[in-house]
Design a protein around this motif. Structure first.
Motif, PDB file in Angstrom:
ATOM      1  N   PRO A  69      -2.706  -2.962  -5.039  1.00  0.00           N
ATOM      2  CA  PRO A  69      -2.565  -2.241  -6.313  1.00  0.00           C
ATOM      3  C   PRO A  69      -1.510  -1.137  -6.258  1.00  0.00           C
ATOM      4  CG  PRO A  69      -4.878  -2.639  -5.870  1.00  0.00           C
ATOM      5  CD  PRO A  69      -4.127  -3.076  -4.644  1.00  0.00           C
ATOM      6  N   PHE A  70      -1.495  -0.372  -5.180  1.00  0.00           N
ATOM      7  CA  PHE A  70      -0.458   0.653  -5.058  1.00  0.00           C
ATOM      8  C   PHE A  70       0.922   0.016  -4.884  1.00  0.00           C
ATOM      9  CE2 PHE A  70      -3.680   4.006  -3.958  1.00  0.00           C
ATOM     10  CZ  PHE A  70      -3.256   4.946  -4.880  1.00  0.00           C
ATOM     11  N   GLY A  71       1.005  -1.114  -4.161  1.00  0.00           N
ATOM     12  CA  GLY A  71       2.277  -1.817  -4.032  1.00  0.00           C
ATOM     13  C   GLY A  71       2.779  -2.293  -5.391  1.00  0.00           C
ATOM     14  N   TYR A  72       1.856  -2.802  -6.217  1.00  0.00           N
ATOM     15  CA  TYR A  72       2.230  -3.234  -7.571  1.00  0.00           C
ATOM     16  C   TYR A  72       2.702  -2.042  -8.403  1.00  0.00           C
ATOM     17  CZ  TYR A  72       1.820  -5.135 -12.283  1.00  0.00           C
ATOM     18  OH  TYR A  72       2.086  -5.512 -13.566  1.00  0.00           O
ATOM     19  N   LEU A  73       1.978  -0.926  -8.314  1.00  0.00           N
ATOM     20  CA  LEU A  73       2.373   0.279  -9.045  1.00  0.00           C
ATOM     21  C   LEU A  73       3.760   0.738  -8.632  1.00  0.00           C
ATOM     22  CD1 LEU A  73       1.479   2.579 -10.999  1.00  0.00           C
ATOM     23  CD2 LEU A  73       0.582   3.769  -8.987  1.00  0.00           C
ATOM     24  N   SER A  74       4.042   0.698  -7.318  1.00  0.00           N
ATOM     25  CA  SER A  74       5.332   1.139  -6.797  1.00  0.00           C
ATOM     26  C   SER A  74       6.456   0.197  -7.209  1.00  0.00           C
ATOM     27  CB  SER A  74       5.257   1.229  -5.270  1.00  0.00           C
ATOM     28  OG  SER A  74       6.505   1.580  -4.715  1.00  0.00           O
ATOM     29  N   ASP A  75       6.206  -1.112  -7.167  1.00  0.00           N
ATOM     30  CA  ASP A  75       7.250  -2.096  -7.463  1.00  0.00           C
ATOM     31  C   ASP A  75       7.504  -2.265  -8.960  1.00  0.00           C
ATOM     32  OD1 ASP A  75       7.811  -2.745  -4.846  1.00  0.00           O
ATOM     33  OD2 ASP A  75       6.453  -4.461  -4.781  1.00  0.00           O
ATOM     34  N   THR A  76       6.503  -1.985  -9.783  1.00  0.00           N
ATOM     35  CA  THR A  76       6.596  -2.327 -11.200  1.00  0.00           C
ATOM     36  C   THR A  76       6.725  -1.117 -12.112  1.00  0.00           C
ATOM     37  OG1 THR A  76       5.190  -4.231 -10.722  1.00  0.00           O
ATOM     38  CG2 THR A  76       5.523  -3.692 -13.040  1.00  0.00           C
ATOM     39  N   TYR A  77       6.108  -0.002 -11.748  1.00  0.00           N
ATOM     40  CA  TYR A  77       6.058   1.141 -12.650  1.00  0.00           C
ATOM     41  C   TYR A  77       6.795   2.368 -12.106  1.00  0.00           C
ATOM     42  CZ  TYR A  77       2.783  -1.452 -15.537  1.00  0.00           C
ATOM     43  OH  TYR A  77       2.232  -2.404 -16.351  1.00  0.00           O
ATOM     44  N   ASP A  78       6.272   3.008 -11.087  1.00  0.00           N
ATOM     45  CA  ASP A  78       6.851   4.300 -10.713  1.00  0.00           C
ATOM     46  C   ASP A  78       6.512   4.653  -9.268  1.00  0.00           C
ATOM     47  OD1 ASP A  78       7.408   7.129 -10.487  1.00  0.00           O
ATOM     48  OD2 ASP A  78       7.549   7.161 -12.664  1.00  0.00           O
ATOM     49  N   ARG A  79       7.524   4.803  -8.444  1.00  0.00           N
ATOM     50  CA  ARG A  79       7.309   5.203  -7.054  1.00  0.00           C
ATOM     51  C   ARG A  79       6.895   6.663  -6.943  1.00  0.00           C
ATOM     52  NH1 ARG A  79      12.883   2.336  -4.881  1.00  0.00           N
ATOM     53  NH2 ARG A  79      12.166   0.175  -5.129  1.00  0.00           N
ATOM     54  N   THR A  80       7.406   7.495  -7.854  1.00  0.00           N
ATOM     55  CA  THR A  80       7.055   8.910  -7.814  1.00  0.00           C
ATOM     56  C   THR A  80       5.569   9.106  -8.094  1.00  0.00           C
ATOM     57  OG1 THR A  80       9.263   9.416  -8.657  1.00  0.00           O
ATOM     58  CG2 THR A  80       7.647  11.199  -8.689  1.00  0.00           C
ATOM     59  N   LEU A  81       5.050   8.382  -9.083  1.00  0.00           N
ATOM     60  CA  LEU A  81       3.627   8.458  -9.394  1.00  0.00           C
ATOM     61  C   LEU A  81       2.797   7.998  -8.202  1.00  0.00           C
ATOM     62  CD1 LEU A  81       1.269   8.823 -11.387  1.00  0.00           C
ATOM     63  CD2 LEU A  81       1.694   6.474 -12.174  1.00  0.00           C
ATOM     64  N   PHE A 361       5.596  -4.467   2.271  1.00  0.00           N
ATOM     65  CA  PHE A 361       5.103  -3.424   3.167  1.00  0.00           C
ATOM     66  C   PHE A 361       3.618  -3.176   2.943  1.00  0.00           C
ATOM     67  CE2 PHE A 361       9.579  -2.250   3.950  1.00  0.00           C
ATOM     68  CZ  PHE A 361       9.519  -2.158   5.328  1.00  0.00           C
ATOM     69  N   ALA A 362       3.145  -3.447   1.730  1.00  0.00           N
ATOM     70  CA  ALA A 362       1.703  -3.372   1.506  1.00  0.00           C
ATOM     71  C   ALA A 362       0.978  -4.437   2.321  1.00  0.00           C
ATOM     72  CB  ALA A 362       1.389  -3.546   0.019  1.00  0.00           C
ATOM     73  N   VAL A 363       1.570  -5.658   2.411  1.00  0.00           N
ATOM     74  CA  VAL A 363       0.945  -6.722   3.204  1.00  0.00           C
ATOM     75  C   VAL A 363       0.857  -6.318   4.672  1.00  0.00           C
ATOM     76  CG1 VAL A 363       1.233  -9.083   4.062  1.00  0.00           C
ATOM     77  CG2 VAL A 363       1.585  -8.581   1.640  1.00  0.00           C
ATOM     78  N   VAL A 364       1.951  -5.781   5.214  1.00  0.00           N
ATOM     79  CA  VAL A 364       1.937  -5.320   6.602  1.00  0.00           C
ATOM     80  C   VAL A 364       0.910  -4.202   6.768  1.00  0.00           C
ATOM     81  CG1 VAL A 364       3.290  -4.182   8.406  1.00  0.00           C
ATOM     82  CG2 VAL A 364       4.318  -6.005   7.047  1.00  0.00           C
ATOM     83  N   THR A 365       0.864  -3.292   5.803  1.00  0.00           N
ATOM     84  CA  THR A 365      -0.092  -2.190   5.890  1.00  0.00           C
ATOM     85  C   THR A 365      -1.519  -2.695   5.741  1.00  0.00           C
ATOM     86  OG1 THR A 365       1.585  -0.746   4.924  1.00  0.00           O
ATOM     87  CG2 THR A 365      -0.657   0.100   5.014  1.00  0.00           C
ATOM     88  N   ILE A 366      -1.723  -3.750   4.937  1.00  0.00           N
ATOM     89  CA  ILE A 366      -3.054  -4.352   4.863  1.00  0.00           C
ATOM     90  C   ILE A 366      -3.478  -4.821   6.246  1.00  0.00           C
ATOM     91  CG2 ILE A 366      -4.292  -6.410   4.074  1.00  0.00           C
ATOM     92  CD1 ILE A 366      -2.905  -6.042   1.372  1.00  0.00           C
ATOM     93  N   GLY A 367      -2.540  -5.449   6.976  1.00  0.00           N
ATOM     94  CA  GLY A 367      -2.858  -5.847   8.344  1.00  0.00           C
ATOM     95  C   GLY A 367      -3.263  -4.660   9.189  1.00  0.00           C
ATOM     96  N   ILE A 368      -2.505  -3.568   9.077  1.00  0.00           N
ATOM     97  CA  ILE A 368      -2.826  -2.354   9.827  1.00  0.00           C
ATOM     98  C   ILE A 368      -4.214  -1.844   9.452  1.00  0.00           C
ATOM     99  CG2 ILE A 368      -2.176   0.065  10.201  1.00  0.00           C
ATOM    100  CD1 ILE A 368       0.736  -0.778   9.653  1.00  0.00           C
ATOM    101  N   MET A 369      -4.500  -1.830   8.147  1.00  0.00           N
ATOM    102  CA  MET A 369      -5.743  -1.250   7.698  1.00  0.00           C
ATOM    103  C   MET A 369      -6.946  -2.146   7.961  1.00  0.00           C
ATOM    104  SD  MET A 369      -4.598   1.559   7.042  1.00  0.00           S
ATOM    105  CE  MET A 369      -6.285   2.126   6.944  1.00  0.00           C
ATOM    106  N   VAL A 370      -6.760  -3.472   7.910  1.00  0.00           N
ATOM    107  CA  VAL A 370      -7.867  -4.355   8.290  1.00  0.00           C
ATOM    108  C   VAL A 370      -8.231  -4.108   9.747  1.00  0.00           C
ATOM    109  CG1 VAL A 370      -8.555  -6.755   8.679  1.00  0.00           C
ATOM    110  CG2 VAL A 370      -7.414  -6.121   6.559  1.00  0.00           C
ATOM    111  N   GLY A 371      -7.201  -3.956  10.591  1.00  0.00           N
ATOM    112  CA  GLY A 371      -7.462  -3.631  11.994  1.00  0.00           C
ATOM    113  C   GLY A 371      -8.202  -2.321  12.146  1.00  0.00           C
TER     114      GLY A 371
END
Length: 427
Positions: A69-81, A361-371
């Motif tokens: 969800p944050f990756g979608y927000l960053s890619d589609t709407y606003d990185r600053t938000l 990068f969200a996918v890679v971070t998902i891997g990090i966070m699942v671990g």
């Protein structure tokens, strides 16, 4: 490009690097508030290490769930938000932890904190990538990673220092971290809006449709995103590599202080500060890894670093070391894996189109966070059921799994995965 030549970077690149590095420090501080004081928390809230491991896993779980969800927000709407929202929510979570009257409130704080921290990678990496060029990106990623390790190193020092003052304890330390995070959020967002161009702050892909066509439904967007991921096996492989590596490293991070304290008889303050030294040394390894990742193929970096992790963890698990040597082995076990982090990040960047950076990068971070979700409860239960020897031997096996997976990826994709040859130096 050398680190000294960073001063030749454009002004907006230096501003972005400074802002995301500071945010990395803050967000990583939130992630390791518990490990330095697991024993204290267990006594104060009358819970077991396995229960605290569950709380750390819950934080990591929601962190994982909110990555896309944050990756979608960053890619589609606003990185600053995305950038500001993650800092504010993480700070609120830290303040809830500081005031928690019961274990249930500790759990709530961890969940709020985990939601907030989920946004930092999907915001940081696209900002860094658009502010830099291919020829210097590995080193800038390593500086960003260095800052993250400083964030990991800070909580033990802050907690020990504040708790040593009359009338103060871990709650005051947690509260200070939360307040600093809120203040940084305000300052950093202001600077980002004022001094970084819109071309860097805004997504590369199309934003909300402006041609009169209806916006695709959330279900259609989710289906399209899932299909794109399934059709990107190399990104999924990197995510799996990150998962296995994270499981090993978070196993060390979560319980090395307790191992040194209860297993080796190292004083509690010394054991807590060892965690800070571990991350400090890891930060140096991160910089070295960034330089190497811009010069050589990343596969050998990943392979060698995790073989070394396994070796030092096995030494700890053997209990043949005197306490002073165990401290040194603990520092190296928890830090040498950082050599491989810039290589992994640069691979994710190379394999991305500009419009899907946040998602990948969200996918890679998902891997990090699942671990990091798996490791605390898993190894906590192993410690409670068996002992530290079995738990840390298991961590070593997982670390060797990273090396094995790296070999498998090279065998499957070879040069097409930028693993067999040195990376190109062009932009």
């Amino acid at each position: 490009m050398s680190f000294g030549s960073l001063r030749t970077l454009p002004r907006e690149a230096l501003v972005v690097l400074s802002l995301v590095s500071g945010s990395h420090v803050v967000n990583h501080m939130y992630l390791v508030l518990f490990p330095p004081i697991l024993g204290v928390l267990a006594m104060e809230f009358d819970v077991s290490l396995a229960t605290l491991g569950f709380a750390m896993g819950a934080q990591a779980f929601v962190n994982t769930v909110f990555q896309l969800p944050f990756g979608y927000l960053s890619d589609t709407y606003d990185r600053t938000l995305t950038f500001g929202l993650c800092l504010v929510l993480g700070s609120v979570g830290a303040l809830v932890l500081a005031a928690a009257p019961t274990f249930e409130w500790l759990l709530v704080g961890q969940i709020v904190l985990g939601i907030g921290v989920a946004g930092h990678h999907p915001a940081h990496y696209p900002l860094l990538s658009d502010a830099t060029t291919e020829t210097n990106r590995g080193r800038l990623f390593s500086i960003h990673g260095f800052a993250g390790n400083i964030g990991f190193a800070a909580p033990p020092v802050v907690i020990v220092a504040i708790s040593s003052l009359d009338g103060l304890n871990w709650r005051h330390a947690f509260g200070l971290v939360g307040v600093v995070g809120l203040l940084y959020a305000v300052v950093a967002v202001f600077v980002l809006l004022r001094h970084v161009p819109t071309s860097v702050r805004q997504p590369n892909g199309p934003a909300r449709p402006n041609d009169g066509r209806p916006t695709p439904s959330l279900w259609r967007r989710l289906r399209a995103g899932t299909r794109a991921l399934v059709e990107s096996p190399r990104i999924l492989a990197l995510g799996m590599l990150a998962l296995v590596a994270s499981t090993a490293m978070w196993g060390i991070t979560s319980f090395v202080v307790t191992l040194l304290d209860q297993g080796y008889g190292v004083g509690s303050s010394t054991a807590s500060l060892t965690l800070s030294v571990m991350f400090g040394v890891g930060a140096v390894f991160m910089l070295v890894g960034g330089d190497l990742s811009d010069r050589y193929a990343p596969a050998p970096l990943i392979l060698v670093s995790y073989v070394l992790v396994a070796a030092f963890v096995l030494l700890l698990a053997s209990f043949v070391l005197p306490p002073s040597a165990a401290v040194v082995a603990a520092v190296l076990a928890g830090s040498v894996g950082s050599l491989s982090t810039p290589a992994r990040d640069k691979l994710a960047d190379v394999l991305s189109a500009r419009a899907d950076l946040g998602r990948n990068f969200a996918v890679v971070t998902i891997g990090i966070m699942v671990g990091s979700t798996i490791a605390p409860p898993l190894f906590g239960v192993i410690i409670e059921t068996f002992d530290f020897r079995i738990a840390f031997a298991s961590i070593a096996v997982v670390a060797l799994g990273v090396a094995a997976l790296t070999v498998g990826i090279v065998t499957r994709w070879g040069e097409g995965y930028s693993l067999g040859d040195a990376p190109a130096t062009g932009d």
